[in-house]
Every structure is written in structure tokens, then in C-alpha cells.
Design a protein around this motif. Sequence first.
Motif, mmCIF file in Angstrom:
data_model
loop_
_atom_site.group_PDB
_atom_site.id
_atom_site.type_symbol
_atom_site.label_atom_id
_atom_site.label_comp_id
_atom_site.label_asym_id
_atom_site.label_seq_id
_atom_site.Cartn_x
_atom_site.Cartn_y
_atom_site.Cartn_z
ATOM 1 N N TYR A 14 -1.815 0.614 -7.683
ATOM 2 C CA TYR A 14 -0.372 0.565 -7.934
ATOM 3 C C TYR A 14 0.040 -0.693 -8.717
ATOM 4 C CZ TYR A 14 0.367 4.592 -4.838
ATOM 5 O OH TYR A 14 0.360 5.847 -4.265
ATOM 6 N N GLN A 47 -8.053 -7.673 8.253
ATOM 7 C CA GLN A 47 -7.529 -6.490 8.943
ATOM 8 C C GLN A 47 -8.658 -5.572 9.397
ATOM 9 O OE1 GLN A 47 -4.573 -4.770 6.264
ATOM 10 N NE2 GLN A 47 -3.151 -6.427 6.703
ATOM 11 N N TRP A 49 -11.139 -4.333 7.364
ATOM 12 C CA TRP A 49 -11.626 -3.399 6.355
ATOM 13 C C TRP A 49 -12.619 -4.086 5.421
ATOM 14 C CZ3 TRP A 49 -5.847 -2.536 4.976
ATOM 15 C CH2 TRP A 49 -5.244 -1.736 5.960
ATOM 16 N N TYR A 57 -9.478 5.346 4.529
ATOM 17 C CA TYR A 57 -8.684 6.513 4.970
ATOM 18 C C TYR A 57 -8.593 7.504 3.806
ATOM 19 C CZ TYR A 57 -7.478 2.945 8.370
ATOM 20 O OH TYR A 57 -7.555 1.950 9.305
ATOM 21 N N VAL A 59 -7.824 10.593 3.310
ATOM 22 C CA VAL A 59 -6.647 11.452 3.117
ATOM 23 C C VAL A 59 -5.562 10.665 2.373
ATOM 24 C CG1 VAL A 59 -4.901 12.859 4.260
ATOM 25 C CG2 VAL A 59 -7.194 12.750 5.203
ATOM 26 N N LYS A 60 -5.422 9.410 2.748
ATOM 27 C CA LYS A 60 -4.463 8.534 2.074
ATOM 28 C C LYS A 60 -4.902 8.280 0.634
ATOM 29 C CE LYS A 60 -1.625 4.649 3.523
ATOM 30 N NZ LYS A 60 -1.356 3.709 4.609
ATOM 31 N N TYR A 63 -4.123 11.274 -1.580
ATOM 32 C CA TYR A 63 -2.695 11.276 -1.933
ATOM 33 C C TYR A 63 -2.399 10.222 -2.995
ATOM 34 C CZ TYR A 63 2.291 10.500 -1.725
ATOM 35 O OH TYR A 63 3.610 10.331 -2.073
ATOM 36 N N ARG A 66 -3.172 11.268 -6.529
ATOM 37 C CA ARG A 66 -2.191 12.249 -7.021
ATOM 38 C C ARG A 66 -0.857 11.554 -7.332
ATOM 39 N NH1 ARG A 66 -0.681 15.664 -10.200
ATOM 40 N NH2 ARG A 66 0.824 17.227 -9.536
ATOM 41 N N ASP A 67 -0.456 10.654 -6.454
ATOM 42 C CA ASP A 67 0.783 9.899 -6.640
ATOM 43 C C ASP A 67 0.697 9.068 -7.923
ATOM 44 O OD1 ASP A 67 3.360 9.180 -5.595
ATOM 45 O OD2 ASP A 67 2.545 7.288 -4.852
ATOM 46 N N PHE A 169 0.475 -8.628 2.030
ATOM 47 C CA PHE A 169 -0.616 -7.890 2.660
ATOM 48 C C PHE A 169 -1.143 -6.779 1.779
ATOM 49 C CE2 PHE A 169 3.474 -6.219 3.825
ATOM 50 C CZ PHE A 169 3.337 -4.865 3.566
ATOM 51 N N LEU A 180 10.235 -10.958 0.125
ATOM 52 C CA LEU A 180 9.032 -10.220 -0.252
ATOM 53 C C LEU A 180 9.335 -8.736 -0.499
ATOM 54 C CD1 LEU A 180 5.854 -10.012 -0.429
ATOM 55 C CD2 LEU A 180 5.893 -9.649 2.060
ATOM 56 N N PHE A 181 8.800 -8.224 -1.597
ATOM 57 C CA PHE A 181 8.909 -6.797 -1.921
ATOM 58 C C PHE A 181 7.504 -6.283 -2.198
ATOM 59 C CE2 PHE A 181 12.848 -8.816 -3.022
ATOM 60 C CZ PHE A 181 13.827 -7.935 -2.600
ATOM 61 N N TRP A 182 7.122 -5.201 -1.563
ATOM 62 C CA TRP A 182 5.764 -4.677 -1.693
ATOM 63 C C TRP A 182 5.772 -3.334 -2.396
ATOM 64 C CZ3 TRP A 182 3.391 -0.942 2.126
ATOM 65 C CH2 TRP A 182 2.062 -0.633 1.780
ATOM 66 N N TYR B 57 -1.137 -3.672 12.540
ATOM 67 C CA TYR B 57 -1.150 -4.690 11.472
ATOM 68 C C TYR B 57 0.204 -5.401 11.464
ATOM 69 C CZ TYR B 57 -5.050 -1.704 10.257
ATOM 70 O OH TYR B 57 -6.205 -0.957 10.315
ATOM 71 N N VAL B 59 1.518 -8.081 10.256
ATOM 72 C CA VAL B 59 2.113 -8.605 9.025
ATOM 73 C C VAL B 59 2.829 -7.478 8.281
ATOM 74 C CG1 VAL B 59 1.639 -9.765 6.833
ATOM 75 C CG2 VAL B 59 0.335 -10.372 8.859
ATOM 76 N N TYR B 63 7.010 -6.962 7.656
ATOM 77 C CA TYR B 63 7.581 -6.570 6.361
ATOM 78 C C TYR B 63 8.407 -5.297 6.508
ATOM 79 C CZ TYR B 63 8.090 -4.707 1.698
ATOM 80 O OH TYR B 63 8.628 -4.179 0.553
ATOM 81 N N ARG B 70 16.877 -3.834 4.540
ATOM 82 C CA ARG B 70 17.396 -3.717 3.165
ATOM 83 C C ARG B 70 17.782 -2.277 2.854
ATOM 84 N NH1 ARG B 70 12.695 -7.518 1.060
ATOM 85 N NH2 ARG B 70 11.657 -5.507 0.829
ATOM 86 N N PHE B 169 -0.241 12.419 6.209
ATOM 87 C CA PHE B 169 -0.881 11.349 6.986
ATOM 88 C C PHE B 169 0.134 10.322 7.477
ATOM 89 C CE2 PHE B 169 -0.882 10.460 2.491
ATOM 90 C CZ PHE B 169 -0.333 9.198 2.437
#
Lengths: 197, 197
Positions: A14, A47, A49, A57, A59-60, A63, A66-67, A169, A180-182, B57, B59, B63, B70, B169
Amino acid sequence: MPTLDVFFEFASTYSYPATSRVEALCAEAGIAMRWRPFLLGPIFRDQGWNDSPFNVYPVKGQYMWRDMERICGKLDLPLQRPSQFPRNGLLAARVACAVAAEPWCGDFVRAMYRANFAEDRDIARPEVVGAVLEALGQKSEPILERAGTQETKDRLRLETDEAVRLGVFGAPSFVVDGELFWGNDRLEDALAWARRC
Amino acid sequence: MPTLDVFFEFASTYSYPATSRVEALCAEAGIAMRWRPFLLGPIFRDQGWNDSPFNVYPVKGQYMWRDMERICGKLDLPLQRPSQFPRNGLLAARVACAVAAEPWCGDFVRAMYRANFAEDRDIARPEVVGAVLEALGQKSEPILERAGTQETKDRLRLETDEAVRLGVFGAPSFVVDGELFWGNDRLEDALAWARRC
């Protein structure tokens, strides 16, 4: 108006659409921005991983690809699912650290993402990073050398520490005035926040 | 035009803003929609979590709550961080299954989310679910009874199985003509997909 800090990691899918958009959007809005390369590896390891969560994961992961197709389609951004994922972005991140203050840093960042996610090139290889630099009209050798110095290595480590301190994260993440914006899908919110500051 | 299936789970934070918006947006766009309550618990357990990933998780959880502030602020949606999270949404989901075809199902869904995320009420308790039903002008006793039948229990189990089959999921998720969209921030994309179908 505060600075928009763009925390990105070259292995992050992303981050590809986000880094393709952020510099132009900031320029348009008159918002100062900074490229803040960092590494997700140490954060993911904390974490539990040892791999991308999109592989941990599946399945994630399915997705997400495709996203990504839909997002890149909307942005007219070429996308080819890399034959290897995630790719090690350590060298590219060190180069980004070394050239963060150059006016062409954004061109380098975008070209590296294209190499990984549109051209299926192995961005972990010095030849690939070097070729990208040369294509931008830069002499790759001294830059790759600078990327390998202790100073640059330490700087990338500090950037990752700073990202953690700010609550990052995942990538991309945007920080404006401590807020913060993720995610690529929060870029517009981050820009709006900067405008209101 | 295809139907927009809204997969939601009462414990899910981001399902709160999504379910507050989706029915009105579908009506406005002339898109048919269906409420599809399901349970995240079995899906999360398959991924090795015994708790919300926002607790696993911390953290990310920190968030999420800020992000929710927001989002709800933008939508003028009241938000009070619940004193318990996640709350068990099993009974509420069974009721939603039992009344899914009623014209007031959306009112029930939205009122349950408000109870959990704006009024800090324990939605796991039959008295709370019953009070929400009564406030909507419904007789709670026969509905709670129907929610406890084997037929309703089986239906909720089938909804969860179907969600998994469709690649769901997390919540909220939207499915249009087999295309999956995950998250409150993908609702507009799902609506656009339905319009193009």
C-alpha cells in the motif's frame, strides 16, 4: 503549517499507491513533506511475525492483492504481482536515507516501487538499485557506497526507532504534528489535518 | 443491479460507523441491501487469536480508538470508548438473524451499536438487548425467544460459514456480485461497484 512526515517501507504494497501520490498532493496544497524510510521487519518481529502479515494470514493477503488491483486501477498505476513477496527493501531504504534531502528523492522512491510492484525486479539487489539510480541520471556508485556507511545504517535504525516512538505499526503512515494516520486510504485525512493546523 | 451484502459483527468498532451509513446510502443510490450478521470469533480463532486483534496488538488498538474518534467526529456520531472491549455480540447477532427481514432491522442494528459504542451498555446481556427492542416499539420477549431457537442459532452459523466462503476475514465487509470490500473506508467503493454492475 506543519510538515507531513511520510513513513514508508519498500516492501509494503500500500506504500506504492501512497508514495505515487503524496508529493504532488502536498505540493498542490502547499504542505511541506519529508520522506521517512523505515523498516517494518523489526516492528513485525516484535508482534511475533517473521513474514509479511499478508503471508502469515493468506486470506487477508488474497484480499490485499485484489484491493491493490482496484486501487492501482483507479490511479492508472501499473501493477504486476511480484514473483517474490515481500522483497527485502533494506538497501533501497538505506539509499533513500542517504538521498532524503535531494530534490529527486521522490523520483527515486517512486521508481523503486515501480521496479518492485510493476516491473517485478528484485529491489534487494544492488544492481537493480544502481540501475534505477542511473536511469534517474545519478552516478550510482558513490550513492551505493554512502548507503553502506555506518552513518546511513545508524540513520535508518533511528528512523525506525522514531517511527515506533510515534506509534507507527504499518506502512504507509503519515504523521502531522504528532497525529498518526495509517494507510494509503488515510492520506487525504492527513492532508486535511495539515491544512487545519 | 446486484444486492449489497453487509457483513457486520456487533463487537466490531468500524462496523459502527459503517452500519450507521449504509442503509441510507443504498436507499439514495437505489441499491438493494441485506443485513448479514456473522461472528468474528471463529474466524479470529482460526488465525490463532483468542481476543480482538486490537487487544492482541495494543499499538494497533491505540491507533484504532483514535481513528474511530476522528471518523465518528466527521460523521457526528457519538462515541464513548466502552469500558469492556470487545463485548460478546452473540445474542445481538442472533436477534439480528431473527429479524433480518423486518423493515426495522436497520434501526435495531444501529441502536445496538449505539448501546455498545456510545452508551457503554453491555450488549451481551438479554436485558440490554430487550430494552433496545422495546425502545423501538417491539415486544422483546417473543423476539428473544426466537433468537434462542435452534433454527436461529443454525442460521447465524451458516451466515458465518458463508462469510468465510466469500473470503471475509474482518468486519464490516461488503460483498457485491462476489466482489469483497473490507472496512468502513471501502463502503463508497462497494456502492460504486454495485452501480457499475
